[in-house]
Design an enzyme around this catalytic site. Structure first.
Site, PDB file in Angstrom:
ATOM      1  N   LYS A   1      32.993  30.192  44.325  1.00  0.00           N
ATOM      2  CA  LYS A   1      34.243  30.090  43.564  1.00  0.00           C
ATOM      3  C   LYS A   1      34.195  31.138  42.461  1.00  0.00           C
ATOM      4  O   LYS A   1      33.117  31.510  42.019  1.00  0.00           O
ATOM      5  CB  LYS A   1      34.357  28.694  42.925  1.00  0.00           C
TER       6      LYS A   1
ATOM      7  N   ASP B   1      43.535  30.055  44.233  1.00  0.00           N
ATOM      8  CA  ASP B   1      43.380  28.712  43.641  1.00  0.00           C
ATOM      9  C   ASP B   1      44.426  28.691  42.514  1.00  0.00           C
ATOM     10  O   ASP B   1      45.409  29.451  42.578  1.00  0.00           O
ATOM     11  CB  ASP B   1      41.950  28.498  43.121  1.00  0.00           C
TER      12      ASP B   1
HETATM   13  P1  NDP Z   1      49.007  26.476  41.427  1.00  0.00           P
HETATM   14  O1  NDP Z   1      48.616  27.424  40.377  1.00  0.00           O
HETATM   15  O2  NDP Z   1      49.916  26.917  42.510  1.00  0.00           O
HETATM   16  O3  NDP Z   1      49.646  25.157  40.778  1.00  0.00           O
HETATM   17  C1  NDP Z   1      48.942  24.399  39.854  1.00  0.00           C
HETATM   18  C2  NDP Z   1      49.837  23.285  39.386  1.00  0.00           C
HETATM   19  O4  NDP Z   1      49.094  22.379  38.588  1.00  0.00           O
HETATM   20  C3  NDP Z   1      50.976  23.786  38.513  1.00  0.00           C
HETATM   21  O5  NDP Z   1      52.100  22.989  38.706  1.00  0.00           O
HETATM   22  C4  NDP Z   1      50.391  23.611  37.119  1.00  0.00           C
HETATM   23  O6  NDP Z   1      51.347  23.521  36.083  1.00  0.00           O
HETATM   24  C5  NDP Z   1      49.679  22.293  37.286  1.00  0.00           C
HETATM   25  N1  NDP Z   1      48.653  22.158  36.246  1.00  0.00           N
HETATM   26  C6  NDP Z   1      47.686  23.027  35.917  1.00  0.00           C
HETATM   27  N2  NDP Z   1      46.978  22.570  34.872  1.00  0.00           N
HETATM   28  C7  NDP Z   1      47.523  21.388  34.537  1.00  0.00           C
HETATM   29  C8  NDP Z   1      47.228  20.430  33.555  1.00  0.00           C
HETATM   30  N3  NDP Z   1      46.236  20.595  32.684  1.00  0.00           N
HETATM   31  N4  NDP Z   1      48.016  19.313  33.515  1.00  0.00           N
HETATM   32  C9  NDP Z   1      49.024  19.137  34.384  1.00  0.00           C
HETATM   33  N5  NDP Z   1      49.344  20.010  35.334  1.00  0.00           N
HETATM   34  C10 NDP Z   1      48.606  21.118  35.420  1.00  0.00           C
HETATM   35  O7  NDP Z   1      47.629  25.928  42.039  1.00  0.00           O
HETATM   36  P2  NDP Z   1      47.373  25.193  43.431  1.00  0.00           P
HETATM   37  O8  NDP Z   1      48.532  24.379  43.818  1.00  0.00           O
HETATM   38  O9  NDP Z   1      46.828  26.199  44.360  1.00  0.00           O
HETATM   39  O10 NDP Z   1      46.151  24.248  43.039  1.00  0.00           O
HETATM   40  C11 NDP Z   1      46.335  22.897  42.606  1.00  0.00           C
HETATM   41  C12 NDP Z   1      45.036  22.139  42.797  1.00  0.00           C
HETATM   42  O11 NDP Z   1      44.649  22.171  44.177  1.00  0.00           O
HETATM   43  C13 NDP Z   1      43.821  22.687  42.046  1.00  0.00           C
HETATM   44  O12 NDP Z   1      42.983  21.616  41.687  1.00  0.00           O
HETATM   45  C14 NDP Z   1      43.119  23.538  43.094  1.00  0.00           C
HETATM   46  O13 NDP Z   1      41.758  23.706  42.803  1.00  0.00           O
HETATM   47  C15 NDP Z   1      43.337  22.675  44.321  1.00  0.00           C
HETATM   48  N6  NDP Z   1      43.205  23.323  45.607  1.00  0.00           N
HETATM   49  C16 NDP Z   1      43.940  24.432  45.923  1.00  0.00           C
HETATM   50  C17 NDP Z   1      43.835  24.998  47.172  1.00  0.00           C
HETATM   51  C18 NDP Z   1      44.674  26.148  47.588  1.00  0.00           C
HETATM   52  O14 NDP Z   1      44.577  26.528  48.773  1.00  0.00           O
HETATM   53  N7  NDP Z   1      45.479  26.735  46.741  1.00  0.00           N
HETATM   54  C19 NDP Z   1      42.889  24.471  48.179  1.00  0.00           C
HETATM   55  C20 NDP Z   1      42.239  23.252  47.770  1.00  0.00           C
HETATM   56  C21 NDP Z   1      42.389  22.722  46.533  1.00  0.00           C
HETATM   57  P3  NDP Z   1      51.569  24.750  35.078  1.00  0.00           P
HETATM   58  O15 NDP Z   1      52.389  25.717  35.878  1.00  0.00           O
HETATM   59  O16 NDP Z   1      52.261  24.156  33.918  1.00  0.00           O
HETATM   60  O17 NDP Z   1      50.212  25.294  34.738  1.00  0.00           O
HETATM   61  O1  2IT Z   2      39.554  24.788  46.558  1.00  0.00           O
HETATM   62  C1  2IT Z   2      39.773  25.376  47.634  1.00  0.00           C
HETATM   63  O2  2IT Z   2      39.349  24.945  48.698  1.00  0.00           O
HETATM   64  C2  2IT Z   2      40.570  26.602  47.591  1.00  0.00           C
HETATM   65  N1  2IT Z   2      41.033  26.975  46.513  1.00  0.00           N
HETATM   66  C3  2IT Z   2      40.794  27.395  48.836  1.00  0.00           C
HETATM   67  C4  2IT Z   2      39.606  28.260  49.131  1.00  0.00           C
HETATM   68  C5  2IT Z   2      39.770  29.216  50.278  1.00  0.00           C
HETATM   69  O3  2IT Z   2      38.817  30.002  50.457  1.00  0.00           O
HETATM   70  O4  2IT Z   2      40.777  29.212  50.981  1.00  0.00           O
END
Ligand code: NDP
Ligand code: 2IT
Length: 447
Positions: A126, A166
């Site tokens: 990561k 992420d």
């Molecule tokens: P994005 O940046 O697309 O979206 C993040 C979202 O979470 C936004 O709506 C953001 O709001 C909100 N957020 C961030 N910090 C806070 C906080 N402190 N309190 C409340 N809301 C918050 O990220 P992703 O959708 O990609 O990721 C979301 C989660 O999923 C993370 O935990 C990530 O690690 C996990 N994840 C992502 C993957 C991926 O493929 N993208 C894969 C697996 C897991 P704001 O815009 O206000 O910051």
């Molecule tokens: O937390 C996760 O699994 C991710 N942000 C996606 C990682 C990836 O390599 O697609």
């Protein structure tokens, strides 16, 4: 057994004193895996978990860039190469002002188990930066990404370490990062995943994490002869994972009533249907606006400033925002209101106490390393397509994603089913991920 676990955690604490999120992630794994290790002769005396909590390599670097006013800004860049026993390091990049070693080490540690669960050959890593993309111009984002990659490029490669998105890193950022890597290496390879469709991306990768989280919820419900159809669902976040979790849940006949961001949540009692979600996607992905604007467009909905959606009555909760967004009080509120399915789209959204609360209530509770593994799994499928120089159709990738989620679900049952029939998905996911990595580490010697 309790003293054995405590001794291990104390040792890790001593070495990583100022890393609360990392220690939390380790504790949750240690609680379930140490008793298993004790029951299996082949792991005795090999200190495998102790080796797994130490990253193979931590890279930290300066990221200087010039903002639109001509001022020099300095951010900090990181890549944690946690474990490569079963494949090249694989995992996302997070750009958020809260990013530090603790957060990235927790994410990298989780990633090792998650990637093992996907059945694909990927190690865990990561990275990211304390850079805050909010309010930055496209030019600033590009210059930051180029500076970040001008150091990261020497540490990564399609057979070494393959980053992805992420929080704060989506298609736009992956584009700028890929462009700079290609320029520096003079090589077009699948070094990042989440790429655009015309330059090596995979269909369904943007959707995969959210879709997979809902597929996993569906798999869990099926164990009780139930389905997500007709259920009321609360979702947190409004980014990549939340958007596609909302889309899939709605497609499968559920009613999603909340979305959020760091400024609060919106409650739409009538449900966030496909049209409303299209508005959210434009608001968030194109205009980069705030979720409270939803209530201007749909005045029947309500906005709750600085609150989380867990007080809204639901059957299914899909936390898709950030770590520790459900504490034990939130967990109790969810249970009191009748919620009986929690499928984690985010990484470690539940505190340890909240997770224990769900398990004690014997609800269908899937930790992120199982429920959100569809994202990285589809990254693995993107890598396969890059290596084979072919493109699978939407249907083919979606089918593979569904099968992978079912396989992960089956592995959780294998190691997590208790004598009374309750499936402890936390134990199941941790042990299943551990076994695959541990066996590879044993075979490869002390390295
Ligand atoms: P994005 O940046 O697309 O979206 C993040 C979202 O979470 C936004 O709506 C953001 O709001 C909100 N957020 C961030 N910090 C806070 C906080 N402190 N309190 C409340 N809301 C918050 O990220 P992703 O959708 O990609 O990721 C979301 C989660 O999923 C993370 O935990 C990530 O690690 C996990 N994840 C992502 C993957 C991926 O493929 N993208 C894969 C697996 C897991 P704001 O815009 O206000 O910051
Ligand atoms: O937390 C996760 O699994 C991710 N942000 C996606 C990682 C990836 O390599 O697609």
């Amino acid at each position: 057994m309790k003293s054995k676990i405590k001794k291990f955690i104390d040792l890790v604490k001593e070495r990583n004193q100022f890393e609360p999120e990392f220690l939390q992630a380790v504790e949750e794994v240690a609680e379930t895996v140490i008793p298993y290790i004790a029951s299996q002769k082949i792991y005795n005396g090999k200190n495998i978990l102790l080796r797994m909590v130490e990253p193979e390599r931590v890279i930290m670097f300066r990221v200087p860039w010039i903002d639109d006013k001509g001022e020099i800004v300095v951010n900090r860049g990181y890549r944690i190469e946690m474990n490569s026993a079963i494949g090249p390091y694989k995992g996302g990049l997070r750009f958020h002002p809260t990013v530090n070693l603790s957060i990235l080490k927790f994410l990298a540690f989780e990633q090792v188990f998650k990637n093992a669960l996907t059945t694909l050959p990927m190690g865990g890593g990561k990275g990211g930066s304390d850079f805050d993309p909010k309010g930055k111009s496209d030019g600033e984002i590009m210059r930051f990404c180029q500076s970040f990659m001008s150091e990261l490029f020497r540490h990564i490669g399609p057979n070494t370490d393959v980053p992805a998105g992420d929080v704060g890193v989506g298609g736009r950022e992956i584009g700028y990062l890929f462009g700079m890597y290609k320029k520096l290496r003079n090589e077009f390879t699948g070094v990042l995943t989440g790429k655009g469709m015309s330059w090596g991306g995979s269909l369904i990768r943007p959707e995969a994490t959210g879709y997979g989280t809902v597929y996993f919820a569906q798999n869990m419900l099926e164990t009780r002869g139930d389905s997500i159809e007709g259920k009321t669902v609360t979702v947190s976040g409004s980014g990549n994972v939340a958007q596609y979790a909302c889309e899939k849940a709605t497609q499968l006949g559920a009613k999603v009533v909340t979305l959020s961001d760091s400024s609060g949540f919106i409650y739409d009692e009538e449900g966030i249907n496909a049209d409303k979600l299209a508005y959210v996607m434009e608001l968030k992905n194109e205009k980069r606006g705030r979720i409270n604007e939803y209530v201007k467009k749909y005045p029947k909905a309500k906005f709750f400033k600085d609150e989380k959606p867990w007080g809204i009555k639901c059957d299914v909760a899909l936390p898709c925002a950030i770590q520790n967004e459900i504490n034990s009080d939130d967990a109790k509120t969810l249970l009191d209101n009748g919620c009986y399915v929690v499928s984690e789209g985010a990484n470690m959204p539940s505190t340890i106490d909240a997770a224990h609360t769900f398990l004690a209530a014997k609800i269908l509770y899937a930790p992120g390393k199982a429920a959100n593994a569809g994202g990285v799994a589809t990254s693995g499928l993107e890598m396969s397509q890059n290596s084979l120089r072919i493109t699978w159709t939407r249907e083919e990738v979606d089918e593979k994603l569904k099968n992978i989620m079912s396989d992960i679900h089956a592995s959780c049952i294998k190691y997590g089913k208790r004598d009374d029939g309750y499936i402890d998905y936390v134990t199941g996911a941790n042990i299943s991920g551990f076994v695959k990595v541990a066996d590879a580490m044993l075979a490869q010697g002390v390295v």
